[in-house]
Design an enzyme around this catalytic site. Structure first.
Site: not given
Lengths: 330, 201
Positions: A53-56, A104, A109, A218
């Protein structure tokens, strides 16, 4: 909601256009959401593909380049990428030596990378997968999906990336990646909740004066909430949890990671406490990395990852790396 | 008999329901997950509606396989592969018949739900979408009247997830703290069955 965005629907695409503008050494396919080192496929070299996911950020796009990942697939915010992205990435980086997927351990995922692996293998790519599951906050039991993959992802990507850069074959890169995961443990703490662009308000309520122990990346709440603790107390608590789970028998690589909204001033102060706590428990530190590397949007807080490293792992950690977020030795 | 048009109505009806309920799904997900279930499914079913308008497959099986593929390609997360597999597997079971009986659909849907269980490694009672889907499978029978019963069973199944301890998916990381919240995946599965019942009328 105060965010430096246009609309929630385009945050990922907008960020990728910005990555492209800043990093001409990367090929950024904004439409299909794949970031590839520009010289890929590199002849004779195993390809390394990760994503999530984006945001990391900087995970994973910030770790693409010589000495680390060959390609990264960013999903929507906190949502795993789709198989099409991994298939495209694998095709772009495969020189014939095979491709390693670094995944991950989150259900989304895992499922999407599994589907992608089948599709890429159908297209003739030799594939291996390694699952990162280092988070000791999650009890390993039959009843959960297993431990989450968090900070150790950086160690796996760096060390496997260094081996691949040296020309190690796929089986060797894969077994090194697996070994790094096996000797790594992480634990995270939140001082504030996270706000996703799509929701626009905090995903959980965390009153000032309290903190969450054992968070993931998350914005999901942790396992326990307590009254606010000092940096020293958090370091003692975190190191105790880590060492209780797996006591390192040799020196460790240490990652003191910020979750996105904690200043380096605080992270470095916390790092001093973590070093003290480790020393008091007889654990020696071979290398330390402090900064925001595996983040959770605007969450305040930190995580600590220990990776027990023999001479070989330390050597591969020290090997040259040239990516947007990690860069040394060349 | 159910034709391709019926299955298009079912899926576009699901898309409309997901649009209407997206905020509620995301709210449920923010309690025990990561607050994006509504927006993710919305993106996926919008793509399904667009693909069906463009391609207009002529058999029930082809409609479902196309829709499932769109969900896998557009949604991501766990919902994409799980819902995508549900529809693709159901569609494949239906083969290339131009029309199918409600009983044939019920059997194909049961196979689709079994494929979801296999992929996610979950079972009923784990606080997942299966808690809505499996009661629906049990209610589906040889005629379309059973579709309303399946809708009711799925809705009840979703509500029954509230007191459960999550054992699969992201909510499982919360352990005891997952208790007291409706599972977002079960809630969205109930919408899928609600749209099925509506498509009959």
């Amino acid at each position: 909601m105060r965010m430096l965005i246009n609309v929630p629907e385009t945050v990922v695409a907008d960020a990728l256009r910005g990555v492209a503008a800043a990093h001409p050494e990367l090929t950024v396919d904004v439409e299909n959401r794949v970031i590839v080192r520009r010289d890929a496929p590199v002849a004779g070299k195993v390809g390394l593909v990760s994503g999530g996911g984006s945001g990391h950020e900087p995970l994973h796009g910030g770790f693409v380049g010589p000495g680390m990942l060959s390609a990264a697939c960013p999903g929507e915010v906190f949502t795993s990428p789709v198989p099409d992205q991994m298939v495209r990435a694998a095709a772009a980086v495969d020189s014939g030596e095979g491709v390693l997927f670094i995944v991950k351990n989150y259900t989304g995922d895992v499922l999407n990378f599994e589907m992608a692996a089948e599709l890429a293998e159908d297209e003739g790519v030799r594939l291996a997968k390694v699952l990162v599951d280092d988070d000791v906050a999650v009890t390993d039991s039959l009843y959960t999906a297993g431990r989450r993959g968090t900070g150790a992802t950086l160690f796996v990507e760096k060390i496997a990336g260094a081996a691949a850069e040296e020309g190690a074959p796929l089986e060797r890169v894969e077994s090194l990646a697996r070994r790094v995961d096996e000797v790594s443990r992480s634990f995270g703490v939140a001082l504030s909740a996270v706000t996703t662009p799509a929701k626009g308000s905090p995903t959980f309520e965390l009153p000032s004066g309290e903190l969450e122990l054992g968070i993931g990346i998350h914005g999901e709440p942790g396992r326990e909430r307590r009254a606010m603790m000092t940096s020293r107390e958090i370091a003692d608590y975190t190191v105790d949890v880590l060492v209780a789970d797996r006591r390192p028998s040799g020196p460790v690589l240490l990652l003191v990671n910020g979750m996105g909204a904690t200043p380096l001033l605080e992270l470095y102060g916390f790092n001093a406490e973590v070093h003290r706590a480790l020393k008091e428990r007889g654990v020696t530190v071979a290398r330390t990395l402090v900064g925001n590397y595996v983040t959770s949007l605007d969450m305040a807080g930190c995580s600590v990852t220990l990776c027990e490293a023999d001479e070989e792992l330390v050597r591969l950690w020290d090997a040259p790396v040239q990516t947007p977020a990690l860069r040394w030795g060349r | 008999m159910l034709d391709a048009e019926f299955f298009r109505r079912w899926l576009t009806g699901t898309a409309a329901l997901v649009d209407r309920e997206a905020a509620r799904l995301t709210e449920l997900d923010s309690a025990i997950g990561d607050a994006d279930h509504g927006s993710n499914l919305q993106r996926g079913f919008t793509a399904v509606t667009e693909a069906l308008a463009k391609d207009a497959p002529e058999t029930p099986g082809a409609v479902l396989v196309l829709a499932g593929g769109q969900l896998i390609s557009k949604v991501g997360g766990a919902s994409g592969p799980l819902y995508g597999t549900l529809l693709r597997r159901t569609g494949k079971e239906l083969g290339d018949a131009a029309e199918v009986t409600p009983g044939q659909f019920a059997a194909a849907f049961a196979a689709g739900v079994a494929a979801v269980a296999g992929l996610g490694g979950a079972k009923a009672g784990d606080k997942t979408m299966l808690d809505a889907l499996e009661p629906a499978v049990a209610a589906l029978g040889a005629d379309t009247d059973t579709f309303a019963a399946a809708r009711d069973a799925a809705g009840q199944g979703a509500r029954d997830t509230v007191p459960l301890l999550a054992r699969k998916g992201r909510a499982s990381y919360l352990g005891e703290r997952s208790i007291g919240h409706e599972d977002p995946g079960a809630a969205s599965s109930a919408l899928l069955l609600a749209a099925l019942a509506e498509a009959v009328a």
